[in-house]
Scaffold this active site. Structure first.
Site, PDB file in Angstrom:
ATOM      1  N   LYS A  43      10.244  25.424 -43.603  1.00 57.27           N
ATOM      2  CA  LYS A  43      10.364  24.177 -42.822  1.00 57.27           C
ATOM      3  C   LYS A  43       9.023  23.832 -42.177  1.00 57.27           C
ATOM      4  O   LYS A  43       8.136  24.684 -42.073  1.00 57.27           O
ATOM      5  CB  LYS A  43      11.437  24.362 -41.747  1.00 57.27           C
ATOM      6  CG  LYS A  43      11.077  25.406 -40.689  1.00 57.27           C
ATOM      7  CD  LYS A  43      12.251  25.733 -39.778  1.00 57.27           C
ATOM      8  CE  LYS A  43      11.882  26.807 -38.762  1.00 57.27           C
ATOM      9  NZ  LYS A  43      13.046  27.295 -38.022  1.00 57.27           N
ATOM     10  N   ARG A 140      22.809  25.930 -29.706  1.00 55.40           N
ATOM     11  CA  ARG A 140      22.003  24.841 -30.238  1.00 55.40           C
ATOM     12  C   ARG A 140      22.899  24.155 -31.263  1.00 55.40           C
ATOM     13  O   ARG A 140      23.929  23.638 -30.879  1.00 55.40           O
ATOM     14  CB  ARG A 140      20.735  25.452 -30.849  1.00 55.40           C
ATOM     15  CG  ARG A 140      19.498  24.707 -30.566  1.00 55.40           C
ATOM     16  CD  ARG A 140      18.261  25.499 -30.947  1.00 55.40           C
ATOM     17  NE  ARG A 140      18.275  25.945 -32.347  1.00 55.40           N
ATOM     18  CZ  ARG A 140      17.236  26.530 -32.945  1.00 55.40           C
ATOM     19  NH1 ARG A 140      16.117  26.737 -32.295  1.00 55.40           N
ATOM     20  NH2 ARG A 140      17.311  26.900 -34.209  1.00 55.40           N
ATOM     21  N   HIS A 169      22.509  31.883 -36.057  1.00 56.75           N
ATOM     22  CA  HIS A 169      21.096  32.105 -35.719  1.00 56.75           C
ATOM     23  C   HIS A 169      21.047  32.827 -34.380  1.00 56.75           C
ATOM     24  O   HIS A 169      21.846  32.535 -33.483  1.00 56.75           O
ATOM     25  CB  HIS A 169      20.388  30.747 -35.657  1.00 56.75           C
ATOM     26  CG  HIS A 169      18.892  30.807 -35.694  1.00 56.75           C
ATOM     27  ND1 HIS A 169      18.179  31.645 -36.521  1.00 56.75           N
ATOM     28  CD2 HIS A 169      17.951  30.095 -35.006  1.00 56.75           C
ATOM     29  CE1 HIS A 169      16.879  31.445 -36.343  1.00 56.75           C
ATOM     30  NE2 HIS A 169      16.711  30.514 -35.423  1.00 56.75           N
ATOM     31  N   ARG A 224      16.671  35.407 -43.607  1.00 54.50           N
ATOM     32  CA  ARG A 224      15.952  34.126 -43.513  1.00 54.50           C
ATOM     33  C   ARG A 224      14.645  34.263 -42.739  1.00 54.50           C
ATOM     34  O   ARG A 224      14.484  33.671 -41.684  1.00 54.50           O
ATOM     35  CB  ARG A 224      16.820  33.073 -42.800  1.00 54.50           C
ATOM     36  CG  ARG A 224      18.163  32.755 -43.413  1.00 54.50           C
ATOM     37  CD  ARG A 224      18.767  31.503 -42.746  1.00 54.50           C
ATOM     38  NE  ARG A 224      18.752  31.564 -41.305  1.00 54.50           N
ATOM     39  CZ  ARG A 224      19.759  31.998 -40.537  1.00 54.50           C
ATOM     40  NH1 ARG A 224      20.905  32.369 -41.081  1.00 54.50           N
ATOM     41  NH2 ARG A 224      19.632  32.024 -39.224  1.00 54.50           N
ATOM     42  N   TYR A 265     -18.847  17.322 -21.684  1.00 61.78           N
ATOM     43  CA  TYR A 265     -18.298  16.427 -20.658  1.00 61.78           C
ATOM     44  C   TYR A 265     -17.990  17.160 -19.359  1.00 61.78           C
ATOM     45  O   TYR A 265     -17.440  18.271 -19.377  1.00 61.78           O
ATOM     46  CB  TYR A 265     -16.991  15.809 -21.144  1.00 61.78           C
ATOM     47  CG  TYR A 265     -17.143  14.802 -22.262  1.00 61.78           C
ATOM     48  CD1 TYR A 265     -18.047  13.746 -22.172  1.00 61.78           C
ATOM     49  CD2 TYR A 265     -16.358  14.908 -23.401  1.00 61.78           C
ATOM     50  CE1 TYR A 265     -18.153  12.822 -23.208  1.00 61.78           C
ATOM     51  CE2 TYR A 265     -16.456  13.985 -24.431  1.00 61.78           C
ATOM     52  CZ  TYR A 265     -17.363  12.942 -24.328  1.00 61.78           C
ATOM     53  OH  TYR A 265     -17.467  12.030 -25.338  1.00 61.78           O
ATOM     54  N   CYS A 312     -14.323  18.930 -27.104  1.00 63.62           N
ATOM     55  CA  CYS A 312     -14.218  17.471 -27.217  1.00 63.62           C
ATOM     56  C   CYS A 312     -13.278  17.104 -28.371  1.00 63.62           C
ATOM     57  O   CYS A 312     -12.745  17.975 -29.049  1.00 63.62           O
ATOM     58  CB  CYS A 312     -15.597  16.870 -27.456  1.00 63.62           C
ATOM     59  SG  CYS A 312     -16.818  17.402 -26.241  1.00 63.62           S
ATOM     60  N   MET A 313     -13.106  15.820 -28.595  1.00 66.77           N
ATOM     61  CA  MET A 313     -12.207  15.388 -29.660  1.00 66.77           C
ATOM     62  C   MET A 313     -12.688  15.874 -31.025  1.00 66.77           C
ATOM     63  O   MET A 313     -11.889  16.307 -31.859  1.00 66.77           O
ATOM     64  CB  MET A 313     -12.099  13.859 -29.662  1.00 66.77           C
ATOM     65  CG  MET A 313     -11.074  13.333 -30.653  1.00 66.77           C
ATOM     66  SD  MET A 313     -11.010  11.532 -30.708  1.00 66.77           S
ATOM     67  CE  MET A 313     -10.434  11.140 -29.064  1.00 66.77           C
ATOM     68  N   ASP A 314     -13.996  15.812 -31.224  1.00 68.17           N
ATOM     69  CA  ASP A 314     -14.544  16.058 -32.562  1.00 68.17           C
ATOM     70  C   ASP A 314     -15.463  17.263 -32.652  1.00 68.17           C
ATOM     71  O   ASP A 314     -15.953  17.569 -33.727  1.00 68.17           O
ATOM     72  CB  ASP A 314     -15.376  14.849 -32.999  1.00 68.17           C
ATOM     73  CG  ASP A 314     -14.655  13.549 -32.775  1.00 68.17           C
ATOM     74  OD1 ASP A 314     -13.566  13.401 -33.340  1.00 68.17           O
ATOM     75  OD2 ASP A 314     -15.171  12.707 -32.018  1.00 68.17           O
TER      76      ASP A 314
END
Ligand code: PLP
Length: 376
Positions: A43, A140, A169, A224, A265, A312-314
Site C-alpha cells: 500500500k 478502526r 489487525h 501480512r 535563513y 530550505c525548500m531546495d
C-alpha cells in the site's frame, strides 16, 4: 515508472531502492512463517518504494499475495501485469467494486453495508471474493463483535459472495507481551468459531510484520508484513533485515567562509572558525524535513558531517570544517546505516515519529527513483 540509472548527471535528490534487499527480507520473512503464505503489503506505493517494482521483487522472493489499501492501487498492479492474488481492504462508499471483482481482486467487508455493496457489484454468474474483517480491539475498521454473527450469516447466505477469509489487525504487536495481543487473539478465535458455526470455512490472517516476527502462534494461513519487507524492524529485538531505501544527493557548490559568518535563513548558525561549506541541492520539497535543521548529519566523504543552519525548500548546507569536498561528491542523507550514514529510524526518532512515515513520504515528483537489482 522505473527511473533509469543511465542518466549520467548527478541527481539533485535521488532515492535508490535495492530490490535485492526486498528479496532478502521476503526470504527471511517467509522462513520465519514456514507454514503460512506471505502477503507483501505494498500500500501507499509500497511505503514510498514504488509499488510495481516492489511487487515484482516480492513475488520473485516467494510472496503469493500482495496487499493494498485502496482498490485503485490493486487495479494499477493488475493493469501492469501482476497476476498474484491481490487483496485490497479500505475503500470509500462511492467506490465501484465491479472492476475489482472482474480483475479477481479480493475485497474486504466490515459491515453489512459493505458486504451488500460488494455483492451488488458482482455481475450475474460471478462471485466476489471477500475477506470479512472482525474488529478485535483496534477500533478502526472491522466489524464489532456484537454485529459479527449477523455479518457472517448474511455473507454465508449471499450467493454473489465467496467468503475467502476472516481477518483482523493488531494494535500493539510492536510491543511484544502487550496484554492487548492475547485479548485480540482470543476475540479472533471467537470470531472464527462464529464463522464456522455459520457454515463458513474461511482461511485466517492477522499478523503484521511485528506479529510475524514475534508471535508464531498468530501466523495462521497468511501473514501480512509491510514495514519489514522494506527492511525496517518494528520490534525491539535485532533482526537480519536490510533497509531497501537510500536517499542521496550530491555536492553542488563548495565555498569557504570565515569565522563569524552565518549560514542560511534566519542566521541560526554561525561559523565558530573558518570552515568549508558544501551546498546540497535537496531541501524540504525533496523530503528533508525542515524541522531537522540543526539536528541532522549527512554522510559526505566517508564521514558524518552536520547540516549548518536551516534546511530550505531546495537546498541545505553542510559544515565540512577543513575537509574539502569536490563538486559532484555523493551525499547520503539516510540509508541502511552500513557505512555510517544516518538511517530512516534515526530521522524518525529525532522527529518523534516512526520510520514508516519517513520512507512513505519519499515519493515526490522531484526526487528521482532508481532501482538496483531489477530483474524485469
Ligand atoms: C499496513 C498494514 C499491514 C502491514 O503492517 P506493518 O506494520 O507495516 O507490517 C498489515 N495489515 C494491514 C491491515 C495494514 O493496514
Amino acid at each position: 515508472m522505473t527511473s533509469s540509472s543511465s542518466h549520467g548527471h548527478r541527481p539533485r535528490a535521488q532515492v535508490d531502492i535495492d530490490l535485492d534487499a526486498i528479496r532478502h527480507n521476503l526470504t527471511l520473512l517467509g522462513a520465519r512463517a514456514p507454514g503460512s503464505e506471505v502477503m507483501a503489503v505494498v500500500k501507499a506505493d509500497a511505503y514510498g518504494h514504488g509499488a510495481l517494482p516492489v511487487a515484482r521483487a516480492a513475488v520473485e522472493a516467494g510472496a503469493s499475495w500482495l496487499g493494498t489499501c485502496s482498490l485503485g492501487e490493486a487495479l494499477g498492479l493488475r493493469a501492469a501485469g501482476i497476476t498474484t492474488r491481490l487483496f485490497s481492504w479500505l475503500d470509500t462508499p462511492d467506490t465501484d467494486f465491479a472492476p475489482g471483482i472482474e480483475a479477481g481482486i479480493d475485497l474486504a467487508a466490515s459491515s453489512l453495508g459493505e458486504l451488500r455493496r460488494i455483492a451488488d457489484a458482482a455481475k450475474a454468474g460471478t462471485r466476489a471474493r471477500v475477506h470479512l474483517k472482525i474488529d478485535t480491539g483496534l477500533s478502526r475498521n472491522g466489524c464489532p463483535p456484537s454485529a459479527w454473527a449477523a455479518l457472517v450469516e448474511a455473507a454465508a447466505a449471499e450467493p454473489r459472495v465467496e467468503v475467502v477469509a476472516i481477518w483482523s489487525h493488531l494494535a500493539c504487536a510492536d510491543e511484544p507481551g502487550h496484554p492487548s495481543i492475547d485479548l485480540q487473539a482470543k476475540r479472533f478465535a471467537d470470531a472464527y468459531d462464529t464463522a464456522r458455526a455459520a457454515g463458513l470455512d474461511p482461511i485466517r490472517h492477522l499478523a503484521n510484520s511485528a506479529a510475524l516476527l514475534t508471535r508464531p502462534d498468530l501466523h495462521f494461513d497468511v501473514v501480512r508484513p509491510g514495514i519489514a519487507v522494506y527492511g525496517l524492524n518494528p520490534v525491539p529485538q535485532p533482526e537480519d533485515l536490510r533497509p531497501a531505501m537510500t536517499f542521496r544527493s550530491s555536492v553542488a557548490l563548495v565555498k569557504r567562509i570565515e569565522a563569524g559568518e552565518s549560514v542560511s535563513y534566519g542566521h541560526t548558525w554561525t561559523a565558530a572558525r573558518d570552515t568549508n561549506l558544501a551546498l546540497v541541492p535537496a531541501g524540504y520539497a525533496d523530503g528533508v524535513p525542515r524541522s531537522l535543521s540543526g539536528r541532522m548529519d549527512v554522510l559526505l566523504g566517508g564521514q558524518r558531517r552536520p547540516v549548518a543552519g536551516r534546511i530550505c525548500m531546495d537546498q541545505l548546507v553542510v559544515d565540512c570544517g577543513d575537509y574539502a569536498p569536490a563538486v559532484g561528491d555523493e551525499v547520503v542523507l539516510f540509508g541502511a546505516g552500513a557505512h555510517g550514514e544516518p538511517t530512516a529510524r534515526e530521522w524518525a526518532d529525532e522527529l518523534g515519529t516512526i520510520d514508516y512515515e519517513i520512507v512513505t513520504s519519499m515519493y515526490r515528483p522531484r526526487v528521482r527513483r532508481r532501482y538496483l537489482g531489477d530483474r524485469s
